[in-house]
Design a protein around this motif. Structure first.
Motif, short mmCIF file in Angstrom:
data_model
loop_
_atom_site.label_atom_id
_atom_site.label_comp_id
_atom_site.label_asym_id
_atom_site.label_seq_id
_atom_site.Cartn_x
_atom_site.Cartn_y
_atom_site.Cartn_z
N LEU A 187 0.80 -1.23 0.00
CA LEU A 187 0.00 0.00 0.00
C LEU A 187 0.83 1.28 0.00
CD1 LEU A 187 -2.68 -1.00 2.69
CD2 LEU A 187 -2.90 -1.12 0.19
N VAL A 188 2.15 1.18 0.08
CA VAL A 188 3.01 2.34 0.32
C VAL A 188 3.53 2.93 -1.00
CG1 VAL A 188 5.14 3.11 1.44
CG2 VAL A 188 3.65 1.46 2.59
N ASP A 189 3.45 4.26 -1.10
CA ASP A 189 3.94 4.96 -2.28
C ASP A 189 5.44 5.21 -2.23
OD1 ASP A 189 1.43 6.01 -3.91
OD2 ASP A 189 0.95 6.23 -1.78
N LEU A 190 5.97 5.43 -1.03
CA LEU A 190 7.38 5.82 -0.90
C LEU A 190 7.96 5.29 0.40
CD1 LEU A 190 9.91 7.55 -1.72
CD2 LEU A 190 8.82 9.47 -0.52
N VAL A 191 9.10 4.61 0.30
CA VAL A 191 9.88 4.19 1.46
C VAL A 191 11.21 4.93 1.41
CG1 VAL A 191 11.09 2.29 2.61
CG2 VAL A 191 8.81 1.91 1.63
N VAL A 192 11.56 5.60 2.49
CA VAL A 192 12.85 6.28 2.59
C VAL A 192 13.60 5.74 3.79
CG1 VAL A 192 12.15 8.39 1.40
CG2 VAL A 192 11.81 8.20 3.87
N CYS A 193 14.91 5.78 3.71
CA CYS A 193 15.69 5.21 4.81
C CYS A 193 17.10 5.79 4.81
CB CYS A 193 15.76 3.68 4.68
SG CYS A 193 16.64 2.86 6.01
N ASN A 194 17.51 6.31 5.96
CA ASN A 194 18.90 6.69 6.18
C ASN A 194 19.41 5.82 7.32
OD1 ASN A 194 21.38 7.88 6.33
ND2 ASN A 194 20.67 9.81 7.19
N PRO A 195 19.84 4.59 6.99
CA PRO A 195 20.19 3.62 8.03
C PRO A 195 21.62 3.79 8.51
CG PRO A 195 20.52 2.62 5.90
CD PRO A 195 20.04 4.04 5.65
N PRO A 196 22.00 3.09 9.58
CA PRO A 196 23.44 2.97 9.87
C PRO A 196 24.09 2.20 8.73
CG PRO A 196 22.14 1.51 11.28
CD PRO A 196 21.17 2.36 10.55
N TYR A 197 25.19 2.73 8.19
CA TYR A 197 25.77 2.07 7.01
C TYR A 197 27.29 2.13 6.96
CZ TYR A 197 25.50 6.91 5.16
OH TYR A 197 25.60 8.26 4.97
N VAL A 198 27.93 2.71 7.94
CA VAL A 198 29.39 2.82 7.90
C VAL A 198 30.01 1.47 8.32
CG1 VAL A 198 31.42 3.98 8.83
CG2 VAL A 198 29.32 5.29 8.38
N PRO A 199 30.93 0.94 7.53
CA PRO A 199 31.59 -0.31 7.93
C PRO A 199 32.33 -0.12 9.25
CG PRO A 199 32.04 0.22 5.62
CD PRO A 199 31.38 1.42 6.21
N PRO A 200 32.31 -1.10 10.13
CA PRO A 200 33.06 -0.98 11.39
C PRO A 200 34.52 -0.64 11.13
CG PRO A 200 31.65 -2.92 11.42
CD PRO A 200 31.57 -2.37 10.03
N GLY A 201 35.02 0.33 11.90
CA GLY A 201 36.40 0.77 11.72
C GLY A 201 36.57 1.83 10.67
N GLY A 202 35.47 2.33 10.14
CA GLY A 202 35.54 3.37 9.12
C GLY A 202 36.17 4.64 9.65
N ASP A 203 36.87 5.35 8.78
CA ASP A 203 37.57 6.58 9.17
C ASP A 203 36.59 7.75 9.14
OD1 ASP A 203 39.52 8.41 9.82
OD2 ASP A 203 40.24 8.62 7.75
N LEU A 204 36.29 8.28 10.31
CA LEU A 204 35.28 9.33 10.43
C LEU A 204 35.79 10.48 11.27
CD1 LEU A 204 32.22 7.02 11.19
CD2 LEU A 204 32.67 8.22 9.03
N PRO A 205 35.24 11.69 11.09
CA PRO A 205 35.67 12.83 11.91
C PRO A 205 35.23 12.68 13.36
CG PRO A 205 33.84 13.44 10.49
CD PRO A 205 34.27 12.08 10.06
N PRO A 206 35.89 13.40 14.28
CA PRO A 206 35.55 13.28 15.70
C PRO A 206 34.10 13.61 16.00
CG PRO A 206 37.62 14.47 15.42
CD PRO A 206 37.05 14.29 14.05
N GLU A 207 33.50 14.53 15.25
CA GLU A 207 32.11 14.89 15.49
C GLU A 207 31.19 13.68 15.38
OE1 GLU A 207 33.97 18.71 13.93
OE2 GLU A 207 34.17 16.55 13.59
N VAL A 208 31.55 12.75 14.50
CA VAL A 208 30.74 11.55 14.31
C VAL A 208 31.13 10.47 15.32
CG1 VAL A 208 30.11 9.71 12.70
CG2 VAL A 208 30.43 12.05 11.87
#
Length: 287
Positions: A187-208
């Protein structure tokens, strides 16, 4: 107490933030000053002189930002796709690049009356609330498994409803649960998703790394575990002609579309780049 030039305080803030490695020292310095003064950033040139307590307040926040505390934690809000969300410790801060995913979704449901929209992994409520704001006739459902995120989402949903937007329907649940939103199957017209997706150990800034909740950032299976679950759920929920948009890591430019394309009911699989030209989200239609 002699009044002091605001411009000099902002220049000093920029210097401190640049030395600390902050990615956008000028914007952050100006936004901190605007926050302290209680004015829009664009009105700062209209405030040439300020009292010493203002300079002191700006300096304190700049010192925190130099420690890489997210700007949004200092101001208490994040702008996203035409709305303002309250954010803080315990919830993922929405990013500007995700606005492109919202734009795609809004184009898809343009012209459809009373579209049904589902936001998986809603976090602060960003995607659901942005779509509800633009499409007050939409029936928008949102779900998250994290109680802290849900508390922020409920707060933002109540705030937006009080401002006159159509309320969203907020639920606690696991995207990987094959019965979630079972009453909406087909019944759904639109599914959106911003899931957790960074591989473990990924290089990220301190803010994250130091401030975003890890369960909203990292995922097993090379970062694709929750993406895979979201795809399965979308296949079940979508009506014919409905669409799905899922954000992914910039290293998933091939893997995420391939994962979506492996589902025979999904067609027109496309990957989209973000504002910096990096692979960012995948879309598909229900055939």
């Amino acid at each position: 107490m002699k009044r002091q030039p605001l411009r000099l305080a902002i220049l000093e803030a920029m210097r401190i933030l640049e030395e600390a490695g902050v990615a956008s020292p000028r914007a952050d310095a100006e936004l901190i000053a605007a926050h302290v003064l209680g004015v829009d950033r664009g009105r700062l040139p209209l405030v040439p002189l300020v009292d010493p307590p203002v300079i002191e307040a700006i300096g304190k926040l700049v010192a925190q930002r130099a420690k890489r505390v997210p700007l949004q934690h200092l101001t208490g809000w994040a702008g996203f796709a035409g709305i303002t969300l309250d954010v803080g410790p315990g919830v993922f801060i929405p990013r500007p690049e995700t606005e492109l995913l919202v734009e795609w979704g809004l184009r898809l449901i343009h012209g459809r009356e009373y579209p049904v929209v589902v936001d998986l992994c809603t976090g602060s409520g960003a995607l659901a609330l942005a779509i509800a704001h633009e499409r007050p006739d939409a029936v928008v459902y949102a779900v998250d498994i994290d109680p802290n995120a849900l508390a922020w989402a409920r707060h933002n949903a109540d705030k937006q409803a009080a401002a006159g937007d159509t309320p969203i329907r907020l639920y606690s649940g696991d995207v990987g649960d094959s019965t979630i939103f079972a009453e909406l199957d087909g019944l759904v017209d639109l599914v959106v998703c911003n899931p957790p997706y960074v591989p473990p150990g990924g290089d990220l800034p301190p803010e994250v790394v130091d401030f975003d909740p890890p369960q909203a950032v990292f995922a097993p299976d090379g970062g694709l575990a929750v993406v895979r679950q979201a795809v399965a759920t979308a296949c079940r929920l979508l009506k014919r002609g409905g669409g799905v948009a899922i954000e992914h890591d910039d290293t998933h430019g091939s893997a995420a579309p391939a994962l979506v394309a492996s589902r025979k009911v999904l067609t027109d699989v496309q990957d989209h780049r973000d504002l910096a030209g990096r692979p960012r989200f995948v879309t598909a239609l229900r055939g």
